[in-house]
Design an enzyme around this catalytic site. Structure first.
Site, PDB file in Angstrom:
ATOM      1  N   SER A 244       0.824  -1.200   0.000  1.00 54.89           N
ATOM      2  CA  SER A 244       0.000   0.000   0.000  1.00 54.89           C
ATOM      3  C   SER A 244       0.863   1.258   0.000  1.00 54.89           C
ATOM      4  O   SER A 244       1.671   1.444  -0.899  1.00 54.89           O
ATOM      5  CB  SER A 244      -0.955  -0.065   1.193  1.00 54.89           C
ATOM      6  OG  SER A 244      -2.083   0.729   1.000  1.00 54.89           O
ATOM      7  N   ASP A 471      -9.256  -3.883  -5.819  1.00 54.66           N
ATOM      8  CA  ASP A 471      -8.704  -3.280  -4.602  1.00 54.66           C
ATOM      9  C   ASP A 471      -9.451  -1.989  -4.288  1.00 54.66           C
ATOM     10  O   ASP A 471      -9.495  -1.076  -5.105  1.00 54.66           O
ATOM     11  CB  ASP A 471      -7.219  -2.993  -4.810  1.00 54.66           C
ATOM     12  CG  ASP A 471      -6.507  -2.557  -3.536  1.00 54.66           C
ATOM     13  OD1 ASP A 471      -7.106  -1.817  -2.738  1.00 54.66           O
ATOM     14  OD2 ASP A 471      -5.336  -2.938  -3.361  1.00 54.66           O
ATOM     15  N   HIS A 498      -7.616  -5.694  -0.368  1.00 49.56           N
ATOM     16  CA  HIS A 498      -6.519  -4.730  -0.439  1.00 49.56           C
ATOM     17  C   HIS A 498      -5.215  -5.447  -0.111  1.00 49.56           C
ATOM     18  O   HIS A 498      -4.994  -5.840   1.026  1.00 49.56           O
ATOM     19  CB  HIS A 498      -6.767  -3.584   0.548  1.00 49.56           C
ATOM     20  CG  HIS A 498      -5.681  -2.549   0.563  1.00 49.56           C
ATOM     21  ND1 HIS A 498      -5.172  -1.996  -0.592  1.00 49.56           N
ATOM     22  CD2 HIS A 498      -5.006  -1.974   1.596  1.00 49.56           C
ATOM     23  CE1 HIS A 498      -4.240  -1.104  -0.264  1.00 49.56           C
ATOM     24  NE2 HIS A 498      -4.118  -1.091   1.046  1.00 49.56           N
TER      25      HIS A 498
END
Length: 531
Positions: A244, A471, A498
């Site tokens: 991320s 996502d 995610h």
């Protein structure tokens, strides 16, 4: 309503899933470190003036002092985990002045000629603890080829978690009050009130954290710290896994130190050339897509609180949550479930499909006039502890975002952004109109240290970028753009969660492991099915 960015982080539930069962991947690749062959001194190429930082030896000891919760204390008591503090200059332009320390945790690989080095991990945020992530993830990786070939290392970025000095903005009571305030009043008076609160947040961050930390808390400096860590770990080149927001740390490091990269897996990517307004709107669109996927699944079940018509689920959700604007639900602990907390609890559950049943139960409870389950989801997102205290993650998110991103200081631009966000994510539309209120970054006392751009990375070892089709937090296309910008290989994961690496997909784990061990890129068009 003024849209708020959502933190880019690996969900805690994904950590738990990893601990419970990452598929072991056994490979027979050649080792990268050959006994008897000299390797470069990791500190030999220290930038001028930084030699003492690059040459430091880490003093490893117990990890329990780094624990922030009872659960962490249990995990950190594992004797296989070792912790240390890495000294870094607070301002790299003034390395002889004030310094800070970075909390570091490792799970060492067995002594073996096949050991390659360290795998440094960051879980995202900004503001998430890499120490915590490495502690949890190393348990599941220990018996895999990754755990046998690499020390698994996590660090808390400067100002975050157990690193010192710590970023501090809001005290627990102030954070609770901030969560109760949903900022849905779009009138001139409402805008003025919201902006006064945002200005005060910026002032408190400066007072409690210090201007020197605020000025140097961005990703630019986290990447510099990571190179000092690489040298202190004894690695000639860095092997890195970033989830991320951690992909931004990775791409920033790659631009600053391209020759120092051995391998990088970047999962759940942020597009480095995307302006923050576009990123925010794309994120809203991603969460709307995740909500729609959740709602379709929900509508197929008899107990769905949104009804059985998928075309009306957004409206049904709005009808459930909007009354909280005028009438927040009292809770047994004396707090109330606000409209803002109901939204944040929902967003939290949309990160991973395994949380969907919890969201169904929470929304059914809300329909029955009970808000505890939805508040628990919101508390998990904000990392609020049972005693009412908070982890530093939300404060750090605010500070790093304002250090990294260009500011929106024009009220007209802020209004246009809010309108575009409502169009992208209608399930989050309050129905009260949109506000032109600017966020705290518009009033920040120090200038940003980064700008969106395509990284220049001559000589970079091609990274592996992993991007998931549905996502919700970091849209798939951002991974495509990052792989293109860094000339890396792209692995597509089908799904709505995610991030994906070491999270119960044998297909993803096999490709990531082969890449980390021997540099094998993902094949052209590589795609892994939904888990």
């Amino acid at each position: 309503m003024r849209p708020a960015p959502v933190r880019h982080r690996r969900r805690p539930s994904a950590l738990v899933a990893a601990v419970l069962g990452v598929a072991a991947v056994v490979l027979g690749a050649c080792a990268q470190v050959v006994p008897g062959v000299a390797v470069p001194d990791p500190a030999a190429a220290a930038p001028p003036g930084l030699e003492r930082f690059y040459g430091q030896q880490l003093a490893w000891g117990p990890c329990v002092p780094f624990a922030a919760t009872d659960e962490d204390r249990q995990i950190y008591a594992d004797p296989a985990l070792q912790c240390a503090r890495l000294e870094v200059p607070l301002d790299y332009a003034r390395p002889d002045e004030r310094t800070g320390t970075i909390a570091v945790l490792r799970h060492a690989a067995p002594a073996s000629p096949e050991r390659i080095g360290s795998l440094v991990i960051n879980p995202g945020g900004p503001g998430a603890s890499g120490v915590q992530t490495a502690a949890y993830l190393s348990t599941s990786l220990a018996q895999t080829d990754v755990g046998r070939r690499f020390d698994v290392v996590g660090f808390d970025p400067r100002g975050v978690g157990a690193s010192e000095p710590a970023i501090r903005c809001l005290e627990p009571a102030e954070r609770d009050a901030d969560r109760r305030d949903d900022d849905t009043d779009a009138s001139p008076a409402g805008v003025a009130q919201t902006e006064a609160e945002e200005r005060r947040t910026a002032e408190l961050c400066a007072e409690r954290s210090g201007l020197d930390l605020l000025a140097n808390a961005g990703t630019r400096d986290v990447a510099r710290d990571m190179d000092v860590l690489r040298a202190a770990l004894g690695d000639p080149r860095l092997t890195y896994l970033g989830y991320s927001y951690g992909t931004r740390i990775g791409s920033t490091y790659a631009e600053q130190f391209p020759a120092n990269v051995r391998a990088m897996v970047l999962d759940g990517a942020l597009d480095p050339d995307q302006d923050p307004t576009t990123e925010l709107i794309e994120q809203g669109r991603g969460f709307q897509g995740a909500f729609d996927a959740f709602a379709r699944d929900c509508a197929s079940r008899p107990n769905c609180p949104l009804g059985q018509d998928p075309a009306r689920t957004t409206q049904a959700y709005q009808q459930l949550t909007r009354p909280l604007i005028d009438a927040p639900l009292p809770l047994p602990d004396g707090r109330v479930l606000s409209y803002a907390d109901a939204q944040q609890g929902t967003i939290n559950a949309l990160y991973v499909e395994t949380y969907w049943p919890r969201l169904v139960r929470a929304l059914n409870d809300l329909r029955a006039g009970q808000g505890g389950a939805l508040m628990t989801l919101a508390d998990e997102y904000y990392e609020r502890n049972r005693d009412g205290s908070y982890a530093s993650s939300q404060d750090a998110f605010e500070v790093v975002r304002c250090a990294d991103d260009p500011r929106v200081t024009d009220p007209a631009q802020s209004l246009a952004r809010a309108e575009a966000y409502n169009e992208a994510a209608p399930f989050l539309d309050s129905g009260r109109g949109v506000s032109s209120a600017r966020d705290s970054c518009a009033f920040w006392p120090t200038p940003p240290t980064s700008q969106p751009h395509v990284p220049q990375v001559p000589g970079l070892a091609p990274p592996l970028v992993v991007s998931t089709t549905g996502d919700p937090a970091t849209p798939y296309q951002a991974g495509v753009e990052l792989a293109r910008a860094l000339n890396g290989s792209l692995l597509t994961k089908v799904g709505d969660e995610h991030t994906a690496v070491f999270q119960s997909s044998p297909c993803v784990d096999d490709i990531a492991t082969r890449y980390l061990v021997d540099g094998t890129p993902a094949p052209p068009g590589a795609t892994c099915p939904a888990s």
